[in-house]
Every structure is written in C-alpha cells, then in structure tokens.
Design an enzyme around this catalytic site. Structure first.
Site, PDB file in Angstrom:
ATOM      1  N   ASP A 172      -4.210  46.555   3.324  1.00  0.00           N
ATOM      2  CA  ASP A 172      -3.566  47.822   2.974  1.00  0.00           C
ATOM      3  C   ASP A 172      -4.304  49.005   3.612  1.00  0.00           C
ATOM      4  O   ASP A 172      -5.322  48.821   4.301  1.00  0.00           O
ATOM      5  CB  ASP A 172      -3.543  47.938   1.433  1.00  0.00           C
ATOM      6  CG  ASP A 172      -2.266  48.595   0.937  1.00  0.00           C
ATOM      7  OD1 ASP A 172      -1.662  49.376   1.674  1.00  0.00           O
ATOM      8  OD2 ASP A 172      -1.907  48.332  -0.236  1.00  0.00           O
ATOM      9  N   GLU A 209       0.205  49.570   6.681  1.00  0.00           N
ATOM     10  CA  GLU A 209      -0.093  51.014   6.666  1.00  0.00           C
ATOM     11  C   GLU A 209       1.184  51.822   6.553  1.00  0.00           C
ATOM     12  O   GLU A 209       1.227  52.982   6.893  1.00  0.00           O
ATOM     13  CB  GLU A 209      -0.999  51.436   7.841  1.00  0.00           C
ATOM     14  CG  GLU A 209      -0.549  51.037   9.216  1.00  0.00           C
ATOM     15  CD  GLU A 209       0.675  51.789   9.678  1.00  0.00           C
ATOM     16  OE1 GLU A 209       1.792  51.321   9.368  1.00  0.00           O
ATOM     17  OE2 GLU A 209       0.535  52.811  10.376  1.00  0.00           O
ATOM     18  N   TRP A 210       2.246  51.137   6.052  1.00  0.00           N
ATOM     19  CA  TRP A 210       3.512  51.779   5.640  1.00  0.00           C
ATOM     20  C   TRP A 210       4.245  52.471   6.784  1.00  0.00           C
ATOM     21  O   TRP A 210       5.019  53.399   6.549  1.00  0.00           O
ATOM     22  CB  TRP A 210       3.264  52.759   4.485  1.00  0.00           C
ATOM     23  CG  TRP A 210       2.190  52.343   3.541  1.00  0.00           C
ATOM     24  CD1 TRP A 210       2.204  51.177   2.810  1.00  0.00           C
ATOM     25  CD2 TRP A 210       0.960  53.001   3.240  1.00  0.00           C
ATOM     26  NE1 TRP A 210       1.056  51.091   2.076  1.00  0.00           N
ATOM     27  CE2 TRP A 210       0.274  52.197   2.314  1.00  0.00           C
ATOM     28  CE3 TRP A 210       0.386  54.199   3.653  1.00  0.00           C
ATOM     29  CZ2 TRP A 210      -0.967  52.546   1.798  1.00  0.00           C
ATOM     30  CZ3 TRP A 210      -0.853  54.555   3.149  1.00  0.00           C
ATOM     31  CH2 TRP A 210      -1.512  53.736   2.235  1.00  0.00           C
ATOM     32  N   GLY A 211       3.964  52.073   8.030  1.00  0.00           N
ATOM     33  CA  GLY A 211       4.625  52.718   9.169  1.00  0.00           C
ATOM     34  C   GLY A 211       4.026  54.061   9.519  1.00  0.00           C
ATOM     35  O   GLY A 211       4.524  54.761  10.405  1.00  0.00           O
ATOM     36  N   ASP A 269       6.744  51.815   0.177  1.00  0.00           N
ATOM     37  CA  ASP A 269       7.014  50.690  -0.738  1.00  0.00           C
ATOM     38  C   ASP A 269       8.475  50.623  -1.178  1.00  0.00           C
ATOM     39  O   ASP A 269       9.124  51.636  -1.406  1.00  0.00           O
ATOM     40  CB  ASP A 269       6.139  50.814  -1.991  1.00  0.00           C
ATOM     41  CG  ASP A 269       4.686  50.502  -1.688  1.00  0.00           C
ATOM     42  OD1 ASP A 269       4.336  50.323  -0.505  1.00  0.00           O
ATOM     43  OD2 ASP A 269       3.897  50.438  -2.656  1.00  0.00           O
TER      44      ASP A 269
HETATM   45  C1  GLA Z   1       0.409  49.669  -1.629  1.00  0.00           C
HETATM   46  C2  GLA Z   1       1.203  48.626  -0.855  1.00  0.00           C
HETATM   47  C3  GLA Z   1       1.929  47.725  -1.831  1.00  0.00           C
HETATM   48  C4  GLA Z   1       0.914  47.054  -2.761  1.00  0.00           C
HETATM   49  C5  GLA Z   1       0.064  48.104  -3.478  1.00  0.00           C
HETATM   50  C6  GLA Z   1      -1.099  47.480  -4.221  1.00  0.00           C
HETATM   51  O1  GLA Z   1       1.251  50.540  -2.319  1.00  0.00           O
HETATM   52  O2  GLA Z   1       2.116  49.246   0.008  1.00  0.00           O
HETATM   53  O3  GLA Z   1       2.685  46.739  -1.156  1.00  0.00           O
HETATM   54  O4  GLA Z   1       0.105  46.196  -1.998  1.00  0.00           O
HETATM   55  O5  GLA Z   1      -0.482  49.039  -2.539  1.00  0.00           O
HETATM   56  O6  GLA Z   1      -1.904  48.421  -4.842  1.00  0.00           O
END
Ligand code: GLA
Length: 424
Positions: free
Chosen positions: A183, A217-219, A239
């Site tokens: 993450d 890293e969510w893009g 997410d």
């Molecule tokens: C972030 C990630 C999620 C999950 C949470 C855990 O938000 O994007 O997929 O792994 O952390 O804390």
C-alpha cells in the site's frame, strides 16, 4: 559485518558496495562535504540501476484470482480462523476448481517490529503464527498472501516496510508467502513510488521465492505508465465501495465510477501486469444480484484480478453462482490477456468488447440506467465485417444463437448487463 553502516532499504550486498564506495571516496582525500556529495551520487546511481532493470518474475500470466480480507473483514475482523475458514470454503464451494487460488490477508495482521526489526504478527489473532497459517493454506492447494505498505505505517497504522524491504521480503519468503500487496499510506514527503515499488520488487526477487507483487498506490502516480516491469498488478483507482455509482465523503467509489476512471487504460495491461480495479464487492450486501453480475462481468471483460471480497463461508447460492460462472471467468483468464474497451455509448447504454485468443469477442451490453433497455452491438464496432456469421452465446443464461450477422441486440436489465461471446 562489524562497523558497516546500515542503509535503510538497501540490501546487504548493495550495502557492502556502498560501504566500499565510501572507503574509495575517503581515499580520494577530499573534504567532508565533497565526500558526502560523492557518496550520495554513488548511492543514487546504485538505486537508479535497480530501477532500470526489467522484471519478469513469470507470475500472473493471467489476472490473479483469489480472495482478500479487506472489503468484508476490514481491520477488526481478520484473524487466523477467518483465513482458515476462507481457505476451506474456497475449496468446498468449488472456487478453487474454478481458478481462485490466492488467500490474501490485508491490513492489520501485523502489530510491531521486534528488537531486530523483524515484523511481528498479532499473537492474539494469529496464535499459530504466519508459517503455520501459510502451511495450512498450501495444504489446501492454495496460495498465501499478505499486505504491507511502502511508508512508515500501513493505512491502519501498523508498521510499514519503509527501510525494511529486504528484511520483510526474506521474512515473507520464510513463511511461504506467495503474494504481497504493498500500500501507499504514510509515505515520506517526496517519496518516489516507482523507486519504492522497484525496491520491493528487487527485495522479493532476492528472497528466492516467486511472490506476486500487487502495487496499491490508488493510481496516484499513474502506475500504468511505469509499473509493467515492476509489479504484477497495480491499483488504478481509489478504494471500491459496495454500491453501483455512489461516491463517499472518505473517497471510496462505486463500480460505475471505477469503470469511468479506468476507461482507456486497457492497453497498458497484459500478461504479468494488470490494471487492478480493486477487490470485488460481490456478496457484501450493498448491491442487487443484477448489479453484482454487472460488476463481475465488467471486471472479467477488463481482465481485472478477480479477488472475491466477501465471506466465502456464508454465501447464498445466487452469489456463488456469480463468482463461479466459469464462462465469465474464462473471459477474464483468456490467454491473449488483452483487456476489453468501450466501443459504443449512447447515454446510459454502452457496449464493451474484448478480443479473445480464439479470434472471438466477449461483449458486455451495459445498462447504467434504472429501467430495462435494449442494447445492440454492431459487428463493425467489435472489429468484424458486418456480413460475418457468428455464434452468440449468453454467458449468464446459456442461450445460444448461430449464424448471426451484422449485430446482436438484447434487453439489458436496469443497472445490469447482458454478457455474450461472439465467435465466427
Ligand atoms: C487502503 C487500500 C485498501 C486497503 C486498506 C487497508 O485504503 O487501498 O485496499 O488495503 O488501505 O488499510
């Protein structure tokens, strides 16, 4: 090694080279500031050499399939009982036979580091320890995954891997870990994502065990542009939320919004490196079965990892039927590994098409609106001449028509899809 300076995140082999370089710089008889600058340049060169090296760990030739704890169990609900029961259910439900294999524990399995800096699992929730848990999962013929973070702490505040990449990778390998999600919370100001994930890639490679690297890293730094030689999958968005098209004030988004964000990213993915559209919400209760069928169909059409995110020990037959639809799974796992794309749109109605290894197409007729509507896919939009005769098979009803020319139309339910294969 006595007297050697430990450099966080730098493997002992590189650390030795850096230490030798430090000596060479000393021998040059330059002042302390010049010495420091030369030393930093050398260290950075070692770092960038790692970035340039191409990675091919041979894993995830098709999008990874399995289960991840986060969507259903979050931080508070994860323990070894859940992991064991999930592994049991993955086998008894038929999911393993359908291709699901990775059992991945997300955040909160770890609590602290010991005096030597080793990562320590929560002893109350995992009394048998990680090695025993990995063994259990392996005995079921499945694979075991864990979660970490590239920063100082995970998103839930547990210790991250920053400065411990090689130590952690060795530890995971000793436990028998097969999959690592890393993450991006609590990173340092200016910390470079490509560098950090490359460091973990190299640490995993040095561990000697084949371990899938899942970049999360969510893009934020457009991983589709740089992560193909670094990780096996990269999250392309924030997410997921268990809803059709909602947004939440804490940034989680519904499946239609994820779809909008990844539109156009398909060409960056392929065997060994996939756009991760996040863990599935199928079966978590926030959407209708029609919406879950659409969610699953679209993830398959886009060659996304299929990581179930529900309680596998307590699934209704409807939910099981969605997760176990082998024809939809086959579209996801198609050997060509070419994600589908949006080929036609009119308001709420869309046609998505994916090229398959046998020359056929998988097509999703998506109705974003609330009322049922007829949607037609033109052969010319999916890359065929209009006069081509093809067999069209509905992957949810099993209905099949042969000799179809020009187009195929069907009534798609509100917030739902019709998914077909079209084979000449
Ligand atoms: C972030 C990630 C999620 C999950 C949470 C855990 O938000 O994007 O997929 O792994 O952390 O804390």
């Amino acid at each position: 090694m006595a007297g050697r300076t430990e450099i966080p995140g730098v493997p002992s082999r590189l650390g030795t080279i850096v230490e030798v370089s430090r000596c060479e710089v000393k021998k040059m008889n330059v002042g302390p500031i010049v010495c420091r600058v030369l030393f930093i340049v050398l260290a950075l060169q070692l770092g960038s050499a790692a970035v340039c090296r191409a990675s091919d760990n041979g894993l995830a030739k098709t999008p990874p399939m399995g289960w991840n704890s986060w969507n259903k169990f979050g931080c508070k609900g994860i323990d070894e009982k859940v992991v064991r029961e999930t592994a049991d259910a993955m086998v008894s439900s038929g999911m393993k036979d359908a291709g699901y294999q990775y059992v991945v524990m997300d955040d909160c399995w770890q609590t602290r580091r010991d005096a030597e800096g080793n990562i320590v699992a929560d002893a109350e929730r995992f009394p048998s320890g990680m090695k025993a848990l990995a063994d259990y999962v392996h005995e079921k013929g499945l694979k075991f995954g864990v979660y970490t973070d590239a920063g100082t702490k995970t998103c839930a505040g547990r210790p991250g891997s920053l400065g411990h990449e090689y130590q952690d990778a060795r530890q995971y390998a000793n436990w028998g870990v097969d999959y690592l999600k890393e993450d991006w919370c609590n990173t340092l100001p200016g910390q470079d994502s490509q560098f950090s994930y490359t460091l973990m890639r190299d640490a995993l490679a040095a561990s000697g065990r084949p371990i899938v690297l899942s970049i999360c890293e969510w893009g934020a730094t457009k991983p589709w542009l740089w992560a193909a030689p670094v990780g096996n999958l990269w999250r392309a968005t924030g997410d997921i939320q268990d809803c059709w098209d909602c947004t939440t004030k804490w940034g989680r988004i519904g499946v239609m919004l994820i779809l909008d964000e990844v539109k156009g990213l398909g060409s960056y993915a392929g065997p060994g490196h996939w756009n991760d559209l996040d863990i599935l919400e199928v079966g978590n209760g926030g959407m209708s079965n029609e919406e879950y069928r659409a969610h699953f169909s679209l993830w398959a059409l886009l060659s996304a990892p299929l990581l179930a995110g529900n309680d596998l020990s307590n699934m209704s037959s409807d939910i099981k039927a969605i997760l176990l639809n082998k024809e939809v799974i086959a579209v996801d796992q198609d050997a060509l590994g070419r994600p589908g794309a949006l080929v036609w749109k009119d308001g709420d109605l869309e046609v998505w098409s994916k090229q398959l290894a046998d020359g056929g197409r998988a097509v999703v007729l998506l109705n974003r609106g609330a009322a049922a509507a007829t949607i037609g896919a033109q052969w010319t939009d999916i890359g065929y001449p209009a006069g081509l005769a093809a067999t069209v098979r509905d992957l949810w009803t099993g209905n099949q028509v042969s000799g179809r020319k020009g187009s195929y139309s069907a009534l798609a339910p509100g917030h739902g899809v019709v998914m077909v294969t079209v084979k000449p």
